[in-house]
Design a protein around this motif. Structure first.
Motif, PDB file in Angstrom:
ATOM      1  N   ASP A  34      -3.189   7.735  -4.480  1.00 39.16           N
ATOM      2  CA  ASP A  34      -3.228   7.767  -3.024  1.00 39.16           C
ATOM      3  C   ASP A  34      -4.653   7.863  -2.457  1.00 39.16           C
ATOM      4  N   LYS A  35      -5.485   6.908  -2.804  1.00 34.85           N
ATOM      5  CA  LYS A  35      -6.864   6.779  -2.311  1.00 34.85           C
ATOM      6  C   LYS A  35      -7.785   7.931  -2.709  1.00 34.85           C
ATOM      7  N   THR A  36      -7.434   8.648  -3.783  1.00 31.29           N
ATOM      8  CA  THR A  36      -8.332   9.665  -4.325  1.00 31.29           C
ATOM      9  C   THR A  36      -8.499   9.430  -5.823  1.00 31.29           C
ATOM     10  N   VAL A  37      -9.650   9.833  -6.334  1.00 30.05           N
ATOM     11  CA  VAL A  37      -9.925   9.694  -7.759  1.00 30.05           C
ATOM     12  C   VAL A  37     -10.418  11.038  -8.289  1.00 30.05           C
ATOM     13  N   SER A  38      -9.961  11.403  -9.474  1.00 28.93           N
ATOM     14  CA  SER A  38     -10.421  12.598 -10.174  1.00 28.93           C
ATOM     15  C   SER A  38     -11.020  12.152 -11.498  1.00 28.93           C
ATOM     16  N   VAL A  39     -12.239  12.600 -11.774  1.00 20.15           N
ATOM     17  CA  VAL A  39     -12.918  12.227 -13.007  1.00 20.15           C
ATOM     18  C   VAL A  39     -13.268  13.497 -13.771  1.00 20.15           C
ATOM     19  N   THR A  40     -12.841  13.569 -15.031  1.00 16.80           N
ATOM     20  CA  THR A  40     -13.182  14.676 -15.911  1.00 16.80           C
ATOM     21  C   THR A  40     -13.937  14.087 -17.091  1.00 16.80           C
ATOM     22  N   LYS A  41     -15.165  14.591 -17.323  1.00 17.52           N
ATOM     23  CA  LYS A  41     -16.012  14.018 -18.374  1.00 17.52           C
ATOM     24  C   LYS A  41     -16.176  14.917 -19.584  1.00 17.52           C
ATOM     25  N   GLU A  42     -15.647  16.123 -19.534  1.00 11.70           N
ATOM     26  CA  GLU A  42     -15.743  17.037 -20.670  1.00 11.70           C
ATOM     27  C   GLU A  42     -14.444  17.816 -20.802  1.00 11.70           C
ATOM     28  N   ARG A  43     -14.123  18.190 -22.036  1.00 15.19           N
ATOM     29  CA  ARG A  43     -12.938  19.009 -22.268  1.00 15.19           C
ATOM     30  C   ARG A  43     -13.121  20.352 -21.550  1.00 15.19           C
ATOM     31  N   LYS A  58       0.826  -1.197   0.000  1.00 14.83           N
ATOM     32  CA  LYS A  58       0.000   0.000   0.000  1.00 14.83           C
ATOM     33  C   LYS A  58       0.864   1.253   0.000  1.00 14.83           C
ATOM     34  N   THR A  59       1.988   1.209   0.705  1.00 16.45           N
ATOM     35  CA  THR A  59       2.903   2.342   0.730  1.00 16.45           C
ATOM     36  C   THR A  59       3.454   2.602  -0.665  1.00 16.45           C
ATOM     37  N   ASP A  60       3.770   1.542  -1.399  1.00 17.19           N
ATOM     38  CA  ASP A  60       4.283   1.692  -2.752  1.00 17.19           C
ATOM     39  C   ASP A  60       3.283   2.419  -3.645  1.00 17.19           C
ATOM     40  N   MET A  61       1.996   2.248  -3.396  1.00 13.17           N
ATOM     41  CA  MET A  61       0.960   2.882  -4.219  1.00 13.17           C
ATOM     42  C   MET A  61       0.863   4.387  -3.959  1.00 13.17           C
ATOM     43  N   ARG A  95     -12.635  -0.709  -2.037  1.00  7.96           N
ATOM     44  CA  ARG A  95     -12.390  -0.434  -3.461  1.00  7.96           C
ATOM     45  C   ARG A  95     -10.895  -0.224  -3.721  1.00  7.96           C
ATOM     46  N   TRP A  96     -10.239   0.480  -2.797  1.00  5.06           N
ATOM     47  CA  TRP A  96      -8.806   0.723  -2.932  1.00  5.06           C
ATOM     48  C   TRP A  96      -8.044  -0.600  -2.948  1.00  5.06           C
ATOM     49  N   ASN A  97      -8.431  -1.536  -2.094  1.00  2.44           N
ATOM     50  CA  ASN A  97      -7.769  -2.833  -2.062  1.00  2.44           C
ATOM     51  C   ASN A  97      -7.947  -3.586  -3.374  1.00  2.44           C
ATOM     52  N   LYS A  98      -9.104  -3.439  -4.025  1.00  2.00           N
ATOM     53  CA  LYS A  98      -9.319  -4.061  -5.335  1.00  2.00           C
ATOM     54  C   LYS A  98      -8.391  -3.446  -6.381  1.00  2.00           C
ATOM     55  N   ILE A  99      -8.233  -2.130  -6.323  1.00  2.00           N
ATOM     56  CA  ILE A  99      -7.347  -1.444  -7.268  1.00  2.00           C
ATOM     57  C   ILE A  99      -5.905  -1.883  -7.048  1.00  2.00           C
ATOM     58  N   VAL A 100      -5.482  -1.931  -5.791  1.00  2.00           N
ATOM     59  CA  VAL A 100      -4.117  -2.367  -5.467  1.00  2.00           C
ATOM     60  C   VAL A 100      -3.888  -3.792  -5.958  1.00  2.00           C
ATOM     61  N   SER A 101      -4.867  -4.661  -5.755  1.00  2.00           N
ATOM     62  CA  SER A 101      -4.757  -6.051  -6.198  1.00  2.00           C
ATOM     63  C   SER A 101      -4.644  -6.139  -7.717  1.00  2.00           C
ATOM     64  N   ALA A 102      -5.492  -5.408  -8.432  1.00  2.00           N
ATOM     65  CA  ALA A 102      -5.447  -5.418  -9.903  1.00  2.00           C
ATOM     66  C   ALA A 102      -4.137  -4.818 -10.407  1.00  2.00           C
ATOM     67  N   PHE A 103      -3.679  -3.750  -9.755  1.00  2.00           N
ATOM     68  CA  PHE A 103      -2.436  -3.102 -10.154  1.00  2.00           C
ATOM     69  C   PHE A 103      -1.244  -4.043  -9.977  1.00  2.00           C
ATOM     70  N   SER A 104      -1.258  -4.831  -8.912  1.00  2.00           N
ATOM     71  CA  SER A 104      -0.135  -5.732  -8.642  1.00  2.00           C
ATOM     72  C   SER A 104       0.010  -6.807  -9.722  1.00  2.00           C
ATOM     73  N   LYS A 105      -1.049  -7.063 -10.486  1.00  2.00           N
ATOM     74  CA  LYS A 105      -1.015  -8.070 -11.548  1.00  2.00           C
ATOM     75  C   LYS A 105      -0.514  -7.506 -12.879  1.00  2.00           C
ATOM     76  N   VAL A 106      -0.358  -6.187 -12.962  1.00  2.00           N
ATOM     77  CA  VAL A 106       0.043  -5.539 -14.211  1.00  2.00           C
ATOM     78  C   VAL A 106       1.566  -5.546 -14.353  1.00  2.00           C
TER      79      VAL A 106
END
Length: 141
Positions: free
Chosen positions: A47-56, A22-25, A69-80
């Motif tokens: 770092d446990k925040t998300v920014s979404v932009t839907k328009e220019r 988690k520290t590595d993330m 949700r963060w743990n799911k992202i960390v798990s998926a990221f570790s497989k990349v």
């Protein structure tokens, strides 16, 4: 008594490994973008925040990511495989005739940038599909 000591030691080691990942993330930024003439979406996770932009030229909407949700992202990221991102092949080619927006995954880790070639939004390469789908879910909220 020895068995109890061994179990506690194992627990502490396992906990230490999980917290290290988690520290590595904290120093990692993951960005998914999907762009075409009439479509724009950029999702950035760091770092446990998300920014979404839907328009220019629109302001990004920022939210915190809950632990599950963060743990799911960390798990998926570790497989990349970061080094292999630039060689991934797109499974479809709809983006070549405006049938889909061009998707792109960019990861910045420890000052180094890893990026995929363009692929069809909604049809990522299998190697990154889980991570991309988790990121796209943020734009559906």
């Amino acid at each position: 008594m020895r068995i109890l000591s061994l179990l506690l030691l194992t627990l502490f080691i396992a906990t230490g490994c999980c917290s290290q990942k988690k520290t590595d993330m904290k120093s990692t930024q993951i960005e998914y973008s999907a762009l075409s003439r009439g479509y724009y979406k950029v999702i950035t996770v760091q770092d446990k925040t998300v920014s979404v932009t839907k328009e220019r030229n629109a302001e990004a909407v920022k939210n915190n990511i809950d632990d599950a949700r963060w743990n799911k992202i960390v798990s998926a990221f570790s497989k990349v495989n970061l080094e292999g991102l630039s060689t991934l092949k797109a499974p479809t080619n709809k983006r070549t005739y405006d049938g889909a927006a061009i998707g792109n995954l960019k990861i910045v880790k420890d000052g180094k940038t890893y990026e995929t070639p363009g692929f069809d939004n909604g049809f990522p390469p299998k190697e990154i599909e889980e991570l991309v789908n988790l990121l796209v879910d943020f734009s559906k909220e």
